[in-house]
Enzyme design. Structure first.
Site, PDB file in Angstrom:
ATOM      1  N   ALA A  66       0.863  -1.184   0.000  1.00  0.00           N
ATOM      2  CA  ALA A  66       0.000   0.000   0.000  1.00  0.00           C
ATOM      3  C   ALA A  66       0.897   1.231   0.000  1.00  0.00           C
ATOM      4  O   ALA A  66       2.035   1.190   0.484  1.00  0.00           O
ATOM      5  CB  ALA A  66      -0.890  -0.018   1.233  1.00  0.00           C
ATOM      6  N   GLY A 110       0.712  -5.042   0.715  1.00  0.00           N
ATOM      7  CA  GLY A 110      -0.442  -5.163  -0.184  1.00  0.00           C
ATOM      8  C   GLY A 110      -0.085  -5.819  -1.508  1.00  0.00           C
ATOM      9  O   GLY A 110      -0.942  -6.404  -2.169  1.00  0.00           O
ATOM     10  N   GLU A 113      -0.324  -9.405  -0.774  1.00  0.00           N
ATOM     11  CA  GLU A 113      -1.756  -9.710  -0.620  1.00  0.00           C
ATOM     12  C   GLU A 113      -2.455  -9.755  -1.981  1.00  0.00           C
ATOM     13  O   GLU A 113      -3.350 -10.561  -2.211  1.00  0.00           O
ATOM     14  CB  GLU A 113      -2.409  -8.659   0.297  1.00  0.00           C
ATOM     15  N   GLU A 133       4.564  -4.751   7.145  1.00  0.00           N
ATOM     16  CA  GLU A 133       3.780  -3.672   7.775  1.00  0.00           C
ATOM     17  C   GLU A 133       4.198  -3.429   9.219  1.00  0.00           C
ATOM     18  O   GLU A 133       4.177  -2.295   9.703  1.00  0.00           O
ATOM     19  CB  GLU A 133       2.286  -4.007   7.727  1.00  0.00           C
TER      20      GLU A 133
HETATM   21  N1  CAA Z   1       4.596   3.355  -0.517  1.00  0.00           N
HETATM   22  C1  CAA Z   1       4.973   4.521  -1.060  1.00  0.00           C
HETATM   23  N2  CAA Z   1       6.157   4.699  -1.692  1.00  0.00           N
HETATM   24  C2  CAA Z   1       6.978   3.617  -1.769  1.00  0.00           C
HETATM   25  C3  CAA Z   1       6.632   2.358  -1.240  1.00  0.00           C
HETATM   26  C4  CAA Z   1       5.351   2.242  -0.584  1.00  0.00           C
HETATM   27  N3  CAA Z   1       4.918   1.093  -0.092  1.00  0.00           N
HETATM   28  N4  CAA Z   1       7.645   1.507  -1.462  1.00  0.00           N
HETATM   29  C5  CAA Z   1       8.586   2.185  -2.128  1.00  0.00           C
HETATM   30  N5  CAA Z   1       8.194   3.463  -2.318  1.00  0.00           N
HETATM   31  C6  CAA Z   1       8.905   4.541  -2.989  1.00  0.00           C
HETATM   32  C7  CAA Z   1       9.990   5.131  -2.091  1.00  0.00           C
HETATM   33  O1  CAA Z   1       9.468   6.127  -1.241  1.00  0.00           O
HETATM   34  C8  CAA Z   1      10.945   5.684  -3.123  1.00  0.00           C
HETATM   35  O2  CAA Z   1      10.425   6.895  -3.611  1.00  0.00           O
HETATM   36  P1  CAA Z   1      11.387   8.192  -3.752  1.00  0.00           P
HETATM   37  O3  CAA Z   1      12.388   7.801  -4.817  1.00  0.00           O
HETATM   38  O4  CAA Z   1      10.441   9.266  -4.182  1.00  0.00           O
HETATM   39  O5  CAA Z   1      12.027   8.413  -2.425  1.00  0.00           O
HETATM   40  C9  CAA Z   1      10.864   4.657  -4.274  1.00  0.00           C
HETATM   41  O6  CAA Z   1       9.614   3.986  -4.099  1.00  0.00           O
HETATM   42  C10 CAA Z   1      11.962   3.618  -4.223  1.00  0.00           C
HETATM   43  O7  CAA Z   1      12.003   3.078  -2.898  1.00  0.00           O
HETATM   44  P2  CAA Z   1      13.375   2.885  -2.087  1.00  0.00           P
HETATM   45  O8  CAA Z   1      14.279   4.034  -2.319  1.00  0.00           O
HETATM   46  O9  CAA Z   1      13.016   2.584  -0.661  1.00  0.00           O
HETATM   47  O10 CAA Z   1      13.968   1.596  -2.834  1.00  0.00           O
HETATM   48  P3  CAA Z   1      14.902   0.436  -2.242  1.00  0.00           P
HETATM   49  O11 CAA Z   1      15.288  -0.384  -3.426  1.00  0.00           O
HETATM   50  O12 CAA Z   1      15.945   0.981  -1.362  1.00  0.00           O
HETATM   51  O13 CAA Z   1      13.908  -0.463  -1.293  1.00  0.00           O
HETATM   52  C11 CAA Z   1      11.857  -1.588  -0.782  1.00  0.00           C
HETATM   53  C12 CAA Z   1      12.832  -1.137  -1.878  1.00  0.00           C
HETATM   54  C13 CAA Z   1      12.501  -2.649   0.101  1.00  0.00           C
HETATM   55  C14 CAA Z   1      10.633  -2.161  -1.478  1.00  0.00           C
HETATM   56  C15 CAA Z   1      11.475  -0.364   0.110  1.00  0.00           C
HETATM   57  O14 CAA Z   1      11.033   0.690  -0.741  1.00  0.00           O
HETATM   58  C16 CAA Z   1      10.377  -0.640   1.105  1.00  0.00           C
HETATM   59  O15 CAA Z   1      10.632  -1.204   2.157  1.00  0.00           O
HETATM   60  N6  CAA Z   1       9.134  -0.224   0.797  1.00  0.00           N
HETATM   61  C17 CAA Z   1       8.026  -0.325   1.707  1.00  0.00           C
HETATM   62  C18 CAA Z   1       7.505  -1.750   1.811  1.00  0.00           C
HETATM   63  C19 CAA Z   1       6.360  -1.820   2.809  1.00  0.00           C
HETATM   64  O16 CAA Z   1       6.495  -1.482   3.983  1.00  0.00           O
HETATM   65  N7  CAA Z   1       5.166  -2.277   2.342  1.00  0.00           N
HETATM   66  C20 CAA Z   1       4.002  -2.390   3.168  1.00  0.00           C
HETATM   67  C21 CAA Z   1       3.123  -1.190   2.993  1.00  0.00           C
HETATM   68  S1  CAA Z   1       1.745  -1.147   4.101  1.00  0.00           S
HETATM   69  C22 CAA Z   1       0.587  -2.192   3.448  1.00  0.00           C
HETATM   70  O17 CAA Z   1       0.774  -2.793   2.407  1.00  0.00           O
HETATM   71  C23 CAA Z   1      -0.700  -2.299   4.267  1.00  0.00           C
HETATM   72  C24 CAA Z   1      -1.737  -3.240   3.763  1.00  0.00           C
HETATM   73  O18 CAA Z   1      -1.605  -4.452   3.838  1.00  0.00           O
HETATM   74  C25 CAA Z   1      -2.987  -2.736   3.236  1.00  0.00           C
END
Ligand code: CAA
Length: 257
Positions: A66, A110, A113, A133
């Site tokens: 998400a 997500g 999921e 998460e």
């Molecule tokens: N939401 C919004 N933006 C995201 C994102 C997310 N889930 N995941 C990545 N991005 C964005 C980053 O902010 C970044 O944007 P900017 O260049 O503008 O800063 C871009 O994508 C690239 O991300 P990273 O620089 O972090 O890339 P990386 O290669 O170093 O890491 C990653 C990749 C491991 C996927 C890392 O981005 C990460 O941990 N992302 C979040 C994953 C996460 O926590 N997902 C769960 C979300 S909550 C959810 O899903 C709830 C539900 O069940 C409904």
């Protein structure tokens, strides 16, 4: 609908393709992207020319979950009252035609999921799965604790959801999160599977899909009763008569759906 976050394609042979396309945000699932995916699924479900759908992302990311920037703005009262997730994920949870997830790179939160909501999930060696998460102070909300537990078992689901650890393609396959790891282009492999399904009788495919979902969602006795009923239903189909006659006459079947 004018799509901005996904690419939608319709192939000649009954296959629809939805490609998540928000690369700048690692295909993070915001409301706009989800609305587009829902719309595309509904359109394919209503399109008589489409028999099966492939859902894929980019080479590096299927979907990183998400959109955390959108989630950060959310509060309890509005999420609860507006039934956040329930409405937005409805089409994915209730899709009719088989959807094959073709996964490269991250399928997190997500994104994982979303893969679990597809009927078949395949990936390439770059795929990485997890429910991280917990690391951002929240928990899965679109079925992660439920479908993941059914798919991979309690201990591993607990491990992934409580630690936020990420597993690779091999581990995901060993826990049956995906049905297959391919060492070539995962999207073209998913299209091949969709094409095979598209050659089958559409009503029979629908009955089988419903029956397997019954196994997944109900208890054994209720599932067996529903399966038997669906089996009886196939006996009333012209496609069933054609399929069996074709086998006996040693020729390919000509299903009319
Ligand atoms: N939401 C919004 N933006 C995201 C994102 C997310 N889930 N995941 C990545 N991005 C964005 C980053 O902010 C970044 O944007 P900017 O260049 O503008 O800063 C871009 O994508 C690239 O991300 P990273 O620089 O972090 O890339 P990386 O290669 O170093 O890491 C990653 C990749 C491991 C996927 C890392 O981005 C990460 O941990 N992302 C979040 C994953 C996460 O926590 N997902 C769960 C979300 S909550 C959810 O899903 C709830 C539900 O069940 C409904």
């Amino acid at each position: 609908m004018n799509y901005k976050n996904i690419i939608v394609e319709e192939l000649d042979n009954g296959v629809g393709i939805i490609t998540l396309n928000r690369p700048e945000a690692y295909n993070a699932i915001n409301n706009a992207l989800l609305a587009e995916v829902s719309n595309a699924i509904k359109d394919f479900d209503a399109n008589p020319d489409i028999a099966a759908v492939v859902l894929t992302g980019g080479e590096k990311v299927f979907a990183a979950g998400a959109d955390i920037k959108e989630l950060a703005e959310l509060d309890f009262a509005s999420a609860y009252q507006n039934e956040f997730i329930k409405k937005e994920w409805y089409a994915l949870e209730h899709h009719i035609k088989p959807i094959i997830a073709a996964i490269s790179g991250y399928a997190l939160g997500g994104g994982c999921e979303m893969a679990l909501l597809c009927d078949i999930a395949i990936c390439d060696k770059s795929a990485k799965f997890g429910q991280p998460e917990v690391k951002i102070g929240t928990m899965p909300g679109a079925g992660g604790t439920q479908r993941l537990t059914k798919a991979i078992g309690k201990s591993k689901a607990m491990h992934l959801c409580l630690t936020g650890d990420i597993i690779d393609a091999e581990e995901a396959a060993s826990f049956k999160l995906v049905s297959q790891i391919v060492d070539h282009d995962v999207k073209s492999e998913a299209i091949k599977i969709a094409q095979k399904i598209a050659k089958m009788s559409k009503p029979v495919v629908r009955l089988i899909k419903e029956s397997i979902n019954n196994a997944y969602e109900s208890n054994l006795q209720a599932g067996l009763a529903a399966e038997r009923q669906s089996f009886y239903t196939t006996l009333a189909l012209e496609d069933r008569i054609e399929g069996m006659e074709a086998f006996i006459q040693k020729r390919p079947p000509n299903f009319k759906n």
